[in-house]
Design a protein around this motif. Sequence first.
Motif, PDB file in Angstrom:
ATOM      1  N   LEU A  12      61.786  39.987  64.506  1.00  0.00           N
ATOM      2  CA  LEU A  12      60.770  41.014  64.655  1.00  0.00           C
ATOM      3  C   LEU A  12      61.350  42.328  64.175  1.00  0.00           C
ATOM      4  CD1 LEU A  12      59.291  40.104  68.134  1.00  0.00           C
ATOM      5  CD2 LEU A  12      58.157  39.890  65.926  1.00  0.00           C
ATOM      6  N   ASN A  13      60.625  43.035  63.338  1.00  0.00           N
ATOM      7  CA  ASN A  13      61.108  44.292  62.781  1.00  0.00           C
ATOM      8  C   ASN A  13      60.411  45.455  63.458  1.00  0.00           C
ATOM      9  OD1 ASN A  13      62.340  46.170  61.167  1.00  0.00           O
ATOM     10  ND2 ASN A  13      61.152  45.735  59.356  1.00  0.00           N
ATOM     11  N   VAL A  14      59.167  45.644  63.172  1.00  0.00           N
ATOM     12  CA  VAL A  14      58.347  46.658  63.819  1.00  0.00           C
ATOM     13  C   VAL A  14      57.060  45.970  64.235  1.00  0.00           C
ATOM     14  CG1 VAL A  14      59.327  48.625  62.570  1.00  0.00           C
ATOM     15  CG2 VAL A  14      57.412  47.412  61.587  1.00  0.00           C
TER      16      VAL A  14
ATOM     17  N   GLN B 119      54.112  45.639  63.229  1.00  0.00           N
ATOM     18  CA  GLN B 119      53.279  44.908  62.287  1.00  0.00           C
ATOM     19  C   GLN B 119      54.069  44.140  61.240  1.00  0.00           C
ATOM     20  OE1 GLN B 119      53.750  48.208  62.119  1.00  0.00           O
ATOM     21  NE2 GLN B 119      53.761  48.857  60.011  1.00  0.00           N
ATOM     22  N   GLN B 120      55.358  43.872  61.473  1.00  0.00           N
ATOM     23  CA  GLN B 120      56.162  43.245  60.430  1.00  0.00           C
ATOM     24  C   GLN B 120      57.234  42.327  61.022  1.00  0.00           C
ATOM     25  OE1 GLN B 120      59.109  45.543  57.862  1.00  0.00           O
ATOM     26  NE2 GLN B 120      57.210  45.635  56.684  1.00  0.00           N
ATOM     27  N   ILE B 121      57.454  41.199  60.353  1.00  0.00           N
ATOM     28  CA  ILE B 121      58.595  40.353  60.695  1.00  0.00           C
ATOM     29  C   ILE B 121      59.438  40.167  59.443  1.00  0.00           C
ATOM     30  CG2 ILE B 121      57.488  39.146  62.616  1.00  0.00           C
ATOM     31  CD1 ILE B 121      57.069  36.763  60.797  1.00  0.00           C
ATOM     32  N   LEU B 122      60.729  40.038  59.653  1.00  0.00           N
ATOM     33  CA  LEU B 122      61.664  39.804  58.559  1.00  0.00           C
ATOM     34  C   LEU B 122      61.953  38.317  58.457  1.00  0.00           C
ATOM     35  CD1 LEU B 122      64.260  42.657  59.158  1.00  0.00           C
ATOM     36  CD2 LEU B 122      62.285  42.661  57.625  1.00  0.00           C
ATOM     37  N   ILE B 123      62.071  37.836  57.245  1.00  0.00           N
ATOM     38  CA  ILE B 123      62.478  36.454  56.991  1.00  0.00           C
ATOM     39  C   ILE B 123      63.973  36.495  56.719  1.00  0.00           C
ATOM     40  CG2 ILE B 123      62.197  34.451  55.500  1.00  0.00           C
ATOM     41  CD1 ILE B 123      59.373  35.595  54.807  1.00  0.00           C
ATOM     42  N   LYS B 124      64.745  35.878  57.610  1.00  0.00           N
ATOM     43  CA  LYS B 124      66.207  35.897  57.492  1.00  0.00           C
ATOM     44  C   LYS B 124      66.745  34.718  56.688  1.00  0.00           C
ATOM     45  CE  LYS B 124      67.267  35.909  61.859  1.00  0.00           C
ATOM     46  NZ  LYS B 124      67.983  36.041  63.137  1.00  0.00           N
TER      47      LYS B 124
END
Length: 76
Positions: free
Chosen positions: A45-47, A49-54
């Motif tokens: 979870l980033n912010v 409205q956004q998720i990061l793909i690791k």
Amino acid sequence: QANGLGIEKIETHSGGGKIAFKLPLTFNPAHLIRLVQKQADDFQLNVEQQILIKKPLPQTGDRIQFIENFIYKFNF
């Protein structure tokens, strides 16, 4: 299909990527949080409205399959 889920933008590259959602969210964020927690090696979870793909996605086919799987899981 992604627009119907409230996804605004998907960016992928060989090192991962990000998925941004439209605000206001049109879904229960708890569903997204559970999905990210179940796949903590792949997502962060980033912010709001956004998720990061690791997960590294070196090939274009890998990226497409990964996003298709995410949309399928997120839709349920």
